[in-house]
Design a protein around this motif. Structure first.
Motif, PDB file in Angstrom:
ATOM      1  N   UNK A 120      82.324 -37.544 -14.691  1.00 51.09           N
ATOM      2  CA  UNK A 120      81.192 -38.149 -14.281  1.00 51.09           C
ATOM      3  C   UNK A 120      80.968 -39.642 -15.036  1.00 51.09           C
ATOM      4  N   UNK A 121      80.573 -40.487 -14.160  1.00 50.51           N
ATOM      5  CA  UNK A 121      80.268 -41.950 -14.695  1.00 50.51           C
ATOM      6  C   UNK A 121      79.247 -42.059 -15.546  1.00 50.51           C
ATOM      7  N   UNK A 122      79.405 -42.535 -16.935  1.00 50.04           N
ATOM      8  CA  UNK A 122      78.270 -42.970 -17.767  1.00 50.04           C
ATOM      9  C   UNK A 122      78.359 -44.303 -17.884  1.00 50.04           C
ATOM     10  N   UNK A 163      83.028 -40.488 -18.298  1.00 52.19           N
ATOM     11  CA  UNK A 163      83.833 -41.665 -17.952  1.00 52.19           C
ATOM     12  C   UNK A 163      83.213 -43.137 -17.953  1.00 52.19           C
ATOM     13  N   UNK A 164      83.827 -44.158 -18.039  1.00 49.35           N
ATOM     14  CA  UNK A 164      83.196 -45.538 -17.847  1.00 49.35           C
ATOM     15  C   UNK A 164      83.315 -45.890 -16.457  1.00 49.35           C
ATOM     16  N   UNK A 165      82.056 -46.430 -15.871  1.00 46.93           N
ATOM     17  CA  UNK A 165      82.239 -46.961 -14.562  1.00 46.93           C
ATOM     18  C   UNK A 165      83.706 -47.960 -14.330  1.00 46.93           C
ATOM     19  N   UNK A 166      83.995 -47.568 -13.141  1.00 43.44           N
ATOM     20  CA  UNK A 166      85.437 -48.366 -12.757  1.00 43.44           C
ATOM     21  C   UNK A 166      86.508 -47.650 -13.197  1.00 43.44           C
ATOM     22  N   UNK A 215      86.041 -44.215  -9.547  1.00 49.83           N
ATOM     23  CA  UNK A 215      84.745 -43.798  -9.882  1.00 49.83           C
ATOM     24  C   UNK A 215      83.856 -44.800 -10.283  1.00 49.83           C
ATOM     25  N   UNK A 216      83.292 -45.594  -9.443  1.00 51.27           N
ATOM     26  CA  UNK A 216      82.591 -46.617  -9.372  1.00 51.27           C
ATOM     27  C   UNK A 216      80.884 -47.041  -9.271  1.00 51.27           C
ATOM     28  N   UNK A 217      80.590 -45.761  -8.846  1.00 54.35           N
ATOM     29  CA  UNK A 217      78.911 -45.812  -8.699  1.00 54.35           C
ATOM     30  C   UNK A 217      78.284 -45.206  -9.881  1.00 54.35           C
ATOM     31  N   UNK A 218      77.057 -45.425 -10.104  1.00 53.60           N
ATOM     32  CA  UNK A 218      76.251 -44.932 -11.195  1.00 53.60           C
ATOM     33  C   UNK A 218      76.131 -43.398 -11.110  1.00 53.60           C
ATOM     34  N   UNK A 219      76.262 -42.349 -12.049  1.00 49.27           N
ATOM     35  CA  UNK A 219      76.334 -41.098 -12.056  1.00 49.27           C
ATOM     36  C   UNK A 219      77.338 -40.326 -11.307  1.00 49.27           C
ATOM     37  N   UNK A 220      78.073 -41.231 -10.417  1.00 42.22           N
ATOM     38  CA  UNK A 220      79.477 -40.461  -9.464  1.00 42.22           C
ATOM     39  C   UNK A 220      79.874 -39.396 -10.227  1.00 42.22           C
ATOM     40  N   UNK A 221      80.301 -38.460  -9.535  1.00 42.91           N
ATOM     41  CA  UNK A 221      81.129 -37.161 -10.044  1.00 42.91           C
ATOM     42  C   UNK A 221      82.119 -36.759  -9.054  1.00 42.91           C
TER      43      UNK A 221
END
Length: 438
Positions: free
Chosen positions: A49-51, A91-94, A109-115
């Motif tokens: 998940x993007x943090x 994980x970090x964005x990108x 994983x580039x979007x906010x809160x993307x899983x």
């Protein structure tokens, strides 16, 4: 040394489903109590998940193996076992995720809160309530839980800065970043001063803001992997606008144009698309004695260059005296407003093709495999067969007979006969050994 980790390999092991139960009703006054064994619960999945608060993959240096919990076993009175909680990894964005076994990119994983589910938990095994029939109203059959998925992954971080600062080492990138953002990069006068791409937010008085990354210095040959170049060229891939800093304080009036061309050549060698990004040439260190004369020579050299389709915009600044810095940030924000977000899809497709070409050819997966041990034992394997085996409760004879029927339907018996199996030969699946009977 605070080394920036932008590629890391991890293992993920999802949880196994809970086992189904063999149970029968034993209540008073209920004649001929039927089957009442419940199903097992679902095993935990592993989810990335993007943090937005994370900027590096540094946390994974010391924690690379992730295991989710198993589902609870089924219970009597038709009660389903509890499902396990999913394991969520920040994980970090990108972050791009690649399966190391297939070379395939499985997520970006580039979007906010993307899983992204990277390992799916096994489903719970069915209890004996599911196997009752008119012929067999009291079955002693239950399934074990399905094994969870196991994967070996590579995570790669691509910085999601809107603006990238590029240029030779020590041209003033770190200084500019520290002046216009709250970032506190280490600043020193030696090659490869910046070992970590520092990231900072630029806030303008008119309410606009953007992320700016100070890219480590490039030298000739960086795109071929010399020095630290190739590792960090990746971080420029997703920036929408490039600020190309050129030091104007040299004793040599032609050094500026040579270095400007060298950096552009490195970008073109790595990915020609990078040269299509909007680029502002920033003439730095304008507070030093030779700078004004060198800037005039640089402009003359550029004007005489017939290979350029259009002349780049040149903006002089001094990060030390702050001269021109605020105006440069306004100009950069204006350019960002006109520049669409970079689409990484085509680039990722190329990466997939590269990895697939380099990956060893994988034969088509079959339902089962047959080999023979040195001691003459026949060994059965294959993804589907092993999954069925692991979901078979070998403590009950009815379950064993059901498994034997499943093997027959898959064609295992016929394949063994074709290979010359004899009555009484030993057959092994993992640690379970049985005799082959015609």
């Amino acid at each position: 040394m605070n080394m920036f980790v932008d590629q890391i390999k991890i293992e993920v092991h999802a949880g196994k489903g809970g086992d189904g139960m063999v149970a029968f009703r034993r209540e008073k006054y209920v004649p001929n109590g039927g089957p009442s064994g419940g199903d097992g619960g679902r095993g935990g999945s592993i989810i990335l998940k993007v943090d937005e608060g994370l900027r590096t993959l540094m946390d994974f240096r010391y924690h690379r193996i992730f295991k989710a919990k198993n589902g609870g076993n089924g219970m009597s009175k038709q009660m389903t076992g509890p499902s396990a909680e999913d394991t969520i990894i920040a994980v970090p964005q990108g972050t791009t995720v690649r399966d190391l076994d297939t070379g395939e990119i499985i997520g970006d994983l580039v979007e906010k809160d993307q899983e992204l589910v990277v390992a799916k938990g096994g489903r719970g095994g069915r209890g004996n309530i599911h196997f009752a029939s008119a012929k067999n109203p009291a079955p002693e059959i239950a399934e074990n839980g399905e094994p969870g998925e196991d994967h070996y992954l590579e995570l790669e971080l691509k910085m999601l800065a809107d603006v990238g600062l590029i240029g030779f080492p020590s041209v003033g990138k770190s200084t500019l970043l520290s002046v216009v953002t709250g970032a506190k990069p280490k600043i020193a006068a030696y090659e490869f001063t910046t070992l970590t791409p520092n990231l900072g937010m630029v806030m303008l008085p008119d309410g606009r803001d953007f992320a700016m990354a100070d890219m480590p210095g490039l030298i000739e040959g960086a795109s071929k992997g010399i020095g630290l170049g190739l590792k960090f060229l990746r971080h420029i891939e997703r920036t929408r606008v490039l600020l190309h800093l050129v030091d104007m304080s040299s004793e040599d009036p032609h050094q500026a144009i040579e270095r400007y061309r060298q950096i552009n050549k490195e970008l073109a060698n790595y990915d020609p698309e990078l040269l299509k990004r909007p680029q502002i040439v920033v003439a730095t260190k304008m507070d030093l004695p030779n700078s004004a004369d060198n800037l005039a020579a640089f402009k003359a050299d550029l004007a005489a260059d017939k290979t350029l389709e259009k002349q780049p915009e040149i903006f002089p600044i001094s990060a030390v005296t702050h001269q021109g810095v605020q105006q440069l940030m306004q100009l950069t924000a204006d350019l960002l407003d006109k520049t669409p977000a970079f689409d990484s899809e085509s680039h990722d497709k190329e990466l997939v093709a590269e990895y697939r070409a380099a990956a060893p050819d994988k034969k088509d997966e079959t339902d089962f495999t047959i080999t023979k041990d040195e001691d003459g034992t026949w060994v059965l394997g294959g993804e589907k067969l092993i999954r069925l085996f692991k979901m078979t409760d070998l403590t009950h004879e009815e379950s064993q007979l059901r498994f034997a029927r499943q093997l027959r339907h898959m064609g295992v018996d016929d394949a063994l006969r074709a290979k010359g199996v004899q009555d009484g030969d030993l057959v092994r699946i993992e640690k379970f050994v049985f005799e082959f009977i015609q």
